[in-house]
Design an enzyme around this catalytic site. Structure first.
Site, PDB file in Angstrom:
ATOM      1  N   TRP A   3       0.810  -1.251   0.052  1.00 43.66           N
ATOM      2  CA  TRP A   3       0.024  -0.082  -0.145  1.00 43.66           C
ATOM      3  C   TRP A   3       0.913   1.188  -0.004  1.00 43.66           C
ATOM      4  O   TRP A   3       0.726   2.118  -0.744  1.00 43.66           O
ATOM      5  CB  TRP A   3      -1.012   0.001   1.268  1.00 43.66           C
ATOM      6  N   ARG A   4       1.836   1.224   0.619  1.00 43.36           N
ATOM      7  CA  ARG A   4       2.633   2.514   1.126  1.00 43.36           C
ATOM      8  C   ARG A   4       3.903   2.387  -0.035  1.00 43.36           C
ATOM      9  O   ARG A   4       4.780   3.314   0.294  1.00 43.36           O
ATOM     10  CB  ARG A   4       3.185   2.319   2.304  1.00 43.36           C
ATOM     11  N   ASP A  12       0.972  -8.018  -1.008  1.00 43.40           N
ATOM     12  CA  ASP A  12      -0.483  -7.540  -0.975  1.00 43.40           C
ATOM     13  C   ASP A  12      -0.406  -6.471  -1.824  1.00 43.40           C
ATOM     14  O   ASP A  12       0.431  -5.372  -1.408  1.00 43.40           O
ATOM     15  CB  ASP A  12      -0.967  -7.538   0.388  1.00 43.40           C
ATOM     16  N   TYR A  35      -4.000   1.165  -4.966  1.00 47.61           N
ATOM     17  CA  TYR A  35      -2.737   2.062  -3.991  1.00 47.61           C
ATOM     18  C   TYR A  35      -1.757   2.742  -4.931  1.00 47.61           C
ATOM     19  O   TYR A  35      -1.537   2.559  -6.127  1.00 47.61           O
ATOM     20  CB  TYR A  35      -1.616   0.560  -3.572  1.00 47.61           C
ATOM     21  N   ARG A  37     -13.608  -3.712  -1.156  1.00 49.08           N
ATOM     22  CA  ARG A  37     -14.649  -3.491   0.076  1.00 49.08           C
ATOM     23  C   ARG A  37     -16.145  -3.808  -0.422  1.00 49.08           C
ATOM     24  O   ARG A  37     -16.396  -3.818  -1.720  1.00 49.08           O
ATOM     25  CB  ARG A  37     -14.745  -1.924   0.151  1.00 49.08           C
ATOM     26  N   LEU A  44      -0.184  -3.277  12.769  1.00 48.37           N
ATOM     27  CA  LEU A  44       0.585  -2.377  13.882  1.00 48.37           C
ATOM     28  C   LEU A  44      -0.466  -1.190  13.732  1.00 48.37           C
ATOM     29  O   LEU A  44       0.076   0.000  14.436  1.00 48.37           O
ATOM     30  CB  LEU A  44       1.837  -1.819  13.380  1.00 48.37           C
TER      31      LEU A  44
HETATM   32  N1  LIG Z   1      -7.625  -4.534   2.564  1.00 49.55           N
HETATM   33  C1  LIG Z   1      -7.781  -3.351   3.108  1.00 49.55           C
HETATM   34  O1  LIG Z   1      -8.786  -2.558   3.110  1.00 49.55           O
HETATM   35  C2  LIG Z   1      -6.479  -2.720   3.680  1.00 49.55           C
HETATM   36  C3  LIG Z   1      -6.245  -1.499   4.212  1.00 49.55           C
HETATM   37  C4  LIG Z   1      -5.161  -0.849   4.798  1.00 49.55           C
HETATM   38  C5  LIG Z   1      -4.094  -1.950   4.345  1.00 49.55           C
HETATM   39  N2  LIG Z   1      -4.064  -2.993   3.707  1.00 49.55           N
HETATM   40  C6  LIG Z   1      -2.788  -3.732   3.566  1.00 49.55           C
HETATM   41  O2  LIG Z   1      -2.156  -3.967   4.571  1.00 49.55           O
HETATM   42  C7  LIG Z   1      -0.825  -3.552   4.625  1.00 49.55           C
HETATM   43  C8  LIG Z   1      -0.222  -3.110   5.854  1.00 49.55           C
HETATM   44  O3  LIG Z   1      -0.880  -1.912   6.228  1.00 49.55           O
HETATM   45  P1  LIG Z   1      -0.106  -0.952   7.043  1.00 49.55           P
HETATM   46  O4  LIG Z   1       1.039  -0.264   6.242  1.00 49.55           O
HETATM   47  O5  LIG Z   1      -1.120   0.220   7.935  1.00 49.55           O
HETATM   48  O6  LIG Z   1       0.588  -1.892   8.286  1.00 49.55           O
HETATM   49  P2  LIG Z   1       1.165  -1.579   9.589  1.00 49.55           P
HETATM   50  O7  LIG Z   1       2.476  -2.721   9.705  1.00 49.55           O
HETATM   51  O8  LIG Z   1       0.091  -1.536  10.741  1.00 49.55           O
HETATM   52  O9  LIG Z   1       1.779  -0.274   9.663  1.00 49.55           O
HETATM   53  C9  LIG Z   1       2.841   0.433   8.960  1.00 49.55           C
HETATM   54  C10 LIG Z   1       3.011   1.700   9.156  1.00 49.55           C
HETATM   55  O10 LIG Z   1       3.850   1.601  10.633  1.00 49.55           O
HETATM   56  C11 LIG Z   1       4.931   2.150  10.921  1.00 49.55           C
HETATM   57  N3  LIG Z   1       5.953   1.341  11.584  1.00 49.55           N
HETATM   58  C12 LIG Z   1       5.904  -0.009  11.360  1.00 49.55           C
HETATM   59  N4  LIG Z   1       7.031  -0.458  12.238  1.00 49.55           N
HETATM   60  C13 LIG Z   1       7.382   0.533  12.822  1.00 49.55           C
HETATM   61  C14 LIG Z   1       8.111   0.550  14.004  1.00 49.55           C
HETATM   62  N5  LIG Z   1       8.913  -0.351  14.524  1.00 49.55           N
HETATM   63  N6  LIG Z   1       8.501   1.864  14.399  1.00 49.55           N
HETATM   64  C15 LIG Z   1       7.750   2.966  14.028  1.00 49.55           C
HETATM   65  N7  LIG Z   1       7.094   2.798  12.957  1.00 49.55           N
HETATM   66  C16 LIG Z   1       6.824   1.568  12.444  1.00 49.55           C
HETATM   67  C17 LIG Z   1       5.476   1.995   9.172  1.00 49.55           C
HETATM   68  O11 LIG Z   1       6.354   3.003   9.009  1.00 49.55           O
HETATM   69  P3  LIG Z   1       8.076   2.653   8.380  1.00 49.55           P
HETATM   70  O12 LIG Z   1       7.598   2.307   6.721  1.00 49.55           O
HETATM   71  O13 LIG Z   1       8.679   3.895   8.546  1.00 49.55           O
HETATM   72  O14 LIG Z   1       8.536   1.590   8.852  1.00 49.55           O
HETATM   73  C18 LIG Z   1       4.363   2.216   8.480  1.00 49.55           C
HETATM   74  O15 LIG Z   1       4.017   3.552   8.365  1.00 49.55           O
HETATM   75  C19 LIG Z   1      -0.630  -2.615   3.252  1.00 49.55           C
HETATM   76  O16 LIG Z   1       0.489  -2.441   2.842  1.00 49.55           O
HETATM   77  C20 LIG Z   1      -1.978  -3.174   2.793  1.00 49.55           C
HETATM   78  O17 LIG Z   1      -1.232  -4.165   1.794  1.00 49.55           O
HETATM   79  C21 LIG Z   1      -5.198  -3.425   3.238  1.00 49.55           C
END
Ligand SMILES: NC(=O)c1ccc[n+]([C@@H]2O[C@H](COP(=O)([O-])OP(=O)(O)OC[C@H]3O[C@@H](n4cnc5c(N)ncnc54)[C@H](OP(=O)(O)O)[C@@H]3O)[C@@H](O)[C@H]2O)c1
Length: 297
Positions: A20-21, A49, A54, A130, A213
């Site tokens: 996503w990011r 994923d 995205y 969704r 997270l």
């Molecule tokens: N199906 C859906 O509707 C849906 C919706 C949202 C997401 N998704 C999927 O889920 C995946 C994960 O979502 P997410 O990116 O929100 O997941 P996440 O792993 O909960 O959060 C990632 C974020 O947390 C930060 N982070 C991670 N570890 C860290 C640490 N130790 N210290 C500080 N910051 C930290 C990351 O920053 P850094 O990059 O700086 O590490 C990033 O901004 C997406 O890529 C996508 O594939 C699906």
């Protein structure tokens, strides 16, 4: 070797890397994306994923540029992508309002665009992103079945569906919906008690958990509370606090598949540390209680 989870026609690695990011990273060059993929593969994380939307319909092409530059990667990966969100940006700039579209024409066109942008011949798992209140389950179900029959998609599933949405779509399909990708984390734990997780357990469908997270929001917790305890447990297990938060999901018997979203190469290299944490029942409840802000009744 990382544990794998069977979704019927395909298997995914127990931990998945989410893209996503991808476009938010300062560096989106093919070599850097390749380095991220290789850091995952080195740990046995073979599942990735994506979604058409995205990066405003750009993230799939960023991955595609890396796969064109390093075609040997594709055979080592399972690629998940999604469709049905239409936002008025990029290729859908002409849309008047953001909406969902589960029509056969939209799903089929979206799959063609995803295949082209990612430079791949088959999508391993296609999810309806969704639930669409205007979904005609006969039309959507037939479109998904036809994509599987055509060989363009190996398996199909949904995301953010409630049990009744999923039952409706499944009722009009031959292929079995393989999974539901829902939000689950210490800060989004309603699914454990509102019937969502139980529904998938009952039907033997593994669940993918997005934002494990809480999209980084877990960091914003006060040090005295959840975040502090995660850090203490991380020190005990010799891992980062984030690995403990992911292990909290892995401890659940539903065989949850967390989808991790970090863009940082050092953090990507440590994603599998979550599998080193053997969390006992009381520690699970201790973290759950901190998340609830009270002990369980
Ligand atoms: N199906 C859906 O509707 C849906 C919706 C949202 C997401 N998704 C999927 O889920 C995946 C994960 O979502 P997410 O990116 O929100 O997941 P996440 O792993 O909960 O959060 C990632 C974020 O947390 C930060 N982070 C991670 N570890 C860290 C640490 N130790 N210290 C500080 N910051 C930290 C990351 O920053 P850094 O990059 O700086 O590490 C990033 O901004 C997406 O890529 C996508 O594939 C699906």
């Amino acid at each position: 070797m990382m544990d794998r989870v069977s979704l019927g026609d395909i298997t995914l690695s127990r931990l998945v890397y989410g893209m996503w990011r991808l476009g938010d990273d300062d560096n989106t060059a093919p070599a850097h994306v390749q380095a991220k993929i290789e850091a995952c593969l080195a740990q046995g994380i073979t599942s990735f994923d994506q979604a058409d939307i995205y990066g405003g319909y750009t993230a799939e092409a960023i991955l595609g540029a890396a796969l064109r530059a390093a075609p040997q990667l594709r055979g080592q990966m399972e690629i998940v992508t999604k469709c049905d969100i239409v936002a008025p940006v990029g290729r859908h700039a002409g849309a008047r309002v953001k909406h969902y579209d589960t029509s056969a024409a939209h799903i089929t066109a979206s799959v063609e665009a995803s295949l082209r942008d990612m430079a791949i011949e088959v999508i391993d798992l296609l999810l309806i992103h969704r639930p669409d209140p205007l979904m005609d389950h006969f039309e959507t179900g037939a479109a998904l079945d036809a994509l599987v029959a055509s060989g363009k998609v190996r398996s199909v599933g949904v995301s953010n569906f409630r049990p009744w949405d999923m039952r409706l779509l499944q009722s009009a399909m031959k292929a079995r919906l393989a999974t539901n990708q829902i939000e689950l984390s210490l800060l989004a734990h309603e699914g454990f008690t509102n019937g969502d997780v139980a529904y998938h357990q009952e039907h033997g469908q593994p669940i993918m958990a997005w934002s494990p997270l809480a999209g980084g929001q877990l960091l914003a917790q006060s040090d005295a509370g959840l975040r502090g305890r995660l850090a203490e447990l991380g020190a005990e297990f010799g891992v980062d606090w984030s690995a403990v938060a992911v292990a909290w999901l892995l401890r659940h018997p539903a065989r949850i598949i967390p989808v991790m979203g970090t863009n940082s190469l050092p953090r990507i290299a440590q994603i599998s540390d979550a599998l080193k944490v053997d969390m006992d029942r009381q520690t699970w409840f201790e973290l759950y209680s901190l998340a609830l802000g009270r002990e369980v009744a």
